[in-house]
Design a protein around this motif. Structure first.
Motif, PDB file in Angstrom:
ATOM      1  N   LEU A 214      -8.125   0.582  -1.851  1.00  0.00           N
ATOM      2  CA  LEU A 214      -7.654  -0.503  -0.988  1.00  0.00           C
ATOM      3  C   LEU A 214      -8.643  -0.789   0.134  1.00  0.00           C
ATOM      4  O   LEU A 214      -8.844  -1.943   0.525  1.00  0.00           O
ATOM      5  N   ALA A 215      -9.282   0.245   0.645  1.00  0.00           N
ATOM      6  CA  ALA A 215     -10.252   0.072   1.731  1.00  0.00           C
ATOM      7  C   ALA A 215     -11.472  -0.721   1.287  1.00  0.00           C
ATOM      8  O   ALA A 215     -12.191  -1.270   2.124  1.00  0.00           O
TER       9      ALA A 215
ATOM     10  N   VAL B 256     -11.413  -7.263   4.064  1.00  0.00           N
ATOM     11  CA  VAL B 256     -10.531  -6.911   5.168  1.00  0.00           C
ATOM     12  C   VAL B 256      -9.439  -7.953   5.396  1.00  0.00           C
ATOM     13  O   VAL B 256      -8.369  -7.642   5.904  1.00  0.00           O
ATOM     14  N   ASP B 257      -9.672  -9.201   4.981  1.00  0.00           N
ATOM     15  CA  ASP B 257      -8.651 -10.228   5.184  1.00  0.00           C
ATOM     16  C   ASP B 257      -7.794 -10.473   3.938  1.00  0.00           C
ATOM     17  O   ASP B 257      -7.047 -11.444   3.882  1.00  0.00           O
ATOM     18  N   ALA B 258      -7.863  -9.595   2.953  1.00  0.00           N
ATOM     19  CA  ALA B 258      -7.045  -9.741   1.740  1.00  0.00           C
ATOM     20  C   ALA B 258      -5.591  -9.396   2.067  1.00  0.00           C
ATOM     21  O   ALA B 258      -5.314  -8.448   2.800  1.00  0.00           O
ATOM     22  N   PHE B 259      -4.673 -10.173   1.520  1.00  0.00           N
ATOM     23  CA  PHE B 259      -3.251  -9.913   1.737  1.00  0.00           C
ATOM     24  C   PHE B 259      -2.541  -9.893   0.393  1.00  0.00           C
ATOM     25  O   PHE B 259      -2.956 -10.544  -0.565  1.00  0.00           O
ATOM     26  N   LEU B 260      -1.469  -9.119   0.316  1.00  0.00           N
ATOM     27  CA  LEU B 260      -0.702  -8.945  -0.914  1.00  0.00           C
ATOM     28  C   LEU B 260       0.120 -10.201  -1.170  1.00  0.00           C
ATOM     29  O   LEU B 260       0.842 -10.665  -0.290  1.00  0.00           O
TER      30      LEU B 260
ATOM     31  N   MET C   2      -0.996  -4.945  -8.253  1.00  0.00           N
ATOM     32  CA  MET C   2      -0.824  -5.697  -7.017  1.00  0.00           C
ATOM     33  C   MET C   2      -1.910  -6.767  -6.969  1.00  0.00           C
ATOM     34  O   MET C   2      -3.059  -6.491  -7.282  1.00  0.00           O
ATOM     35  N   VAL C   3      -1.535  -7.973  -6.594  1.00  0.00           N
ATOM     36  CA  VAL C   3      -2.478  -9.085  -6.508  1.00  0.00           C
ATOM     37  C   VAL C   3      -2.706  -9.400  -5.034  1.00  0.00           C
ATOM     38  O   VAL C   3      -1.752  -9.604  -4.284  1.00  0.00           O
ATOM     39  N   PHE C   4      -3.972  -9.421  -4.633  1.00  0.00           N
ATOM     40  CA  PHE C   4      -4.365  -9.713  -3.261  1.00  0.00           C
ATOM     41  C   PHE C   4      -5.200 -10.980  -3.245  1.00  0.00           C
ATOM     42  O   PHE C   4      -5.945 -11.251  -4.188  1.00  0.00           O
TER      43      PHE C   4
ATOM     44  N   ALA D 214      -5.809  -6.093  10.073  1.00  0.00           N
ATOM     45  CA  ALA D 214      -7.153  -5.657   9.736  1.00  0.00           C
ATOM     46  C   ALA D 214      -7.839  -5.030  10.938  1.00  0.00           C
ATOM     47  O   ALA D 214      -7.665  -5.463  12.058  1.00  0.00           O
ATOM     48  N   ARG D 215      -8.608  -4.001  10.682  1.00  0.00           N
ATOM     49  CA  ARG D 215      -9.356  -3.306  11.725  1.00  0.00           C
ATOM     50  C   ARG D 215     -10.834  -3.357  11.418  1.00  0.00           C
ATOM     51  O   ARG D 215     -11.512  -2.348  11.355  1.00  0.00           O
TER      52      ARG D 215
END
Length: 99
Positions: free
Chosen positions: A49-50, A54-58, A69-71, A94-95
């Motif tokens: 996942l890392a 960083v801006d991918a969302f489920l 899971m689709v991001f 996001a960090r």
């Protein structure tokens, strides 16, 4: 001198054998599918996942034994994409920065 050690060959994965426990596929630009098979541990899932943007969302998930899971990444203003009204304006938790 023999080509195998005295104890015999070491067992290892066979090419073309068991599929990996976690697979990430690029469906199209900005859309990723992450499939997790039974046996994957939390560390492997977290590390995978890392590696997503960083801006991918489920956006969706499916499966009963193997989980997919689709991001999606946040579409830019030049190329908006419909996502059923769930597109955030930016990465919520996001960090980091987008590469």
């Amino acid at each position: 001198m023999p080509i195998f050690p005295p104890d015999g060959p070491t067992a290892g994965p066979t090419p073309g054998g068991t599929p990996p426990l976690i697979v990430v596929s690029l469906i199209r630009t900005g859309v990723y599918a992450l499939t997790v098979r039974s046996g994957a541990d939390a560390r492997e899932v977290a590390e995978t996942l890392a590696r997503l943007p960083v801006d991918a969302f489920l956006t969706e998930h499916f499966g009963s034994v193997d989980l997919t899971m689709v991001f999606r990444t946040v579409p830019d203003a030049r190329n908006p994409e419909r996502t059923g009204g769930i597109t955030p304006t930016g990465p919520a938790a996001a960090r980091g920065t987008r590469p």
